[in-house]
Design an enzyme around this catalytic site. Sequence first.
Site, PDB file in Angstrom:
ATOM      1  N   ASP A   1       0.821  -1.210   0.000  1.00 41.49           N
ATOM      2  CA  ASP A   1       0.000   0.000   0.000  1.00 41.49           C
ATOM      3  C   ASP A   1       0.859   1.266   0.000  1.00 41.49           C
ATOM      4  O   ASP A   1       0.574   2.231  -0.716  1.00 41.49           O
ATOM      5  CB  ASP A   1      -0.971   0.000   1.182  1.00 41.49           C
ATOM      6  CG  ASP A   1      -0.305  -0.395   2.494  1.00 41.49           C
ATOM      7  OD1 ASP A   1       0.945  -0.561   2.523  1.00 41.49           O
ATOM      8  OD2 ASP A   1      -1.017  -0.559   3.500  1.00 41.49           O
ATOM      9  N   TYR A   2       1.916   1.267   0.812  1.00 43.04           N
ATOM     10  CA  TYR A   2       2.823   2.416   0.863  1.00 43.04           C
ATOM     11  C   TYR A   2       3.481   2.649  -0.499  1.00 43.04           C
ATOM     12  O   TYR A   2       3.580   3.795  -0.974  1.00 43.04           O
ATOM     13  CB  TYR A   2       3.895   2.193   1.929  1.00 43.04           C
ATOM     14  CG  TYR A   2       4.998   3.223   1.933  1.00 43.04           C
ATOM     15  CD1 TYR A   2       4.832   4.451   2.565  1.00 43.04           C
ATOM     16  CD2 TYR A   2       6.211   2.969   1.290  1.00 43.04           C
ATOM     17  CE1 TYR A   2       5.849   5.401   2.555  1.00 43.04           C
ATOM     18  CE2 TYR A   2       7.228   3.912   1.274  1.00 43.04           C
ATOM     19  CZ  TYR A   2       7.043   5.124   1.913  1.00 43.04           C
ATOM     20  OH  TYR A   2       8.055   6.064   1.904  1.00 43.04           O
TER      21      TYR A   2
END
Length: 443
Positions: A285-286
């Site tokens: 996600d990052y």
Amino acid sequence: MGDKITGLEVEIIPEISEVQPESLQEQNASSLYYPLFSQYIPLLLTGTKKILEDIDYCTCFAVFGVVFVSALYFLHIVGLCYGKYRLHRPTKPNPSLPGVSIIKPIIGADANLYTNLETFFTTQYHKFELLFCFDRSDDPAVKVVESLVKKYPSVDSTMFFGGEKIGLNPKINNMMPAYRIAKYQLIMISDSGIFMKSDAVLDMASTMMSHETMALVTQTPYCKDRKGFASVFEQIYFGTSHARIYLAGNCLQFNCPTGMSSMMKKEALDECGGFAAFSGYLAEDYFFGKKLASRGYKSGISTHPALQNSAAVTMTSFTDRVCRWVKLRMAMMPQIIFVEPLQDCFPSALIISFSLNYIANIDMLTTIMLHVVFWITMDCMVMCKMQNKKMSFSPLKFLLIWLLRELFAPLVFIKAALDPSIRWRDNVFHLAWGGKIRSQTSI
């Protein structure tokens, strides 16, 4: 000197001996300025040495402490103001919005799984599909999904089993078949423990299409009201410390997305290499957000928080989860290792109290008391905004659990620092600096 007269103009033509080469002019300039500067060099060195000898390192530390804690106060204010501005806004239906392919990676079942998944079958959106991804066909959650598919036959839904091995990230591997056949322009990733409000997909899609370069929309992590000490502890954490940083970070355009409930434009994600490009990272996600930002895309947050509604929350599972996130941040952004343990209430209280006492002789106990009162007041206001209704627990319970969580935070960091290996599901991961998975071991 020879004069050349042309009409009324007189041009002075210098003799050859008067024309100096450019290199000679530079030499003359150097010979002129070098003595001027050279006489000041010893004075400069002497002055610098004297400053270093006389410098008061405690004063430097105190000034840094005031600046650092002031920045934390600033994040409090920004987070609260942005929460008031952004959260819980009404969204009007818009049939012109593109369709959404909702990918649900699922491993295991708990008492709330049926309720959570049903909120996606009943979502108020005009065009969507549900893509359920299972690692094994004998997963107990399969029967839960099958019962919902039977109950809502008009909903476009598909189940996938076994995933596709493309890297070391098991979540990416699990979702890959669904991503390949997703038929809509918007891709949503939603964990199995998320309870979705009926208009939340609409709101995320509306936010996404509000700006041409918007390519990532996430929901601010929060929790649905549940009973039990561990559940309340988790809710207070996500409603205060985590919400403050998440709201302020998004307002200031920092890269801080969480993947538990996120939506992306498939076209933009494909430009970045699709899911496969992120299979070597555990915190995909990052890196979704980082890669999209590097290509000029914007990110934003939905007006609705992500309501986590797991029925299996314990203090051990919560601690392990937060500890895992700390380890991920330490691997991805090693520069924050020395800052992270200082950003919570009580470590920062010690810093600001010492700093103000040293600089202005202000009583340390008074500073600590004012600091804690400010901190808990701001946290309470942020949580009230996240909740947007009456709390399910008393103010006294909030105060006691808030104090416990703040005292508990440095211990979680120490635990994470002592053992950098990350245990997730049935695997142990070792990360290289930068966040890439170095090795994976099944347990």
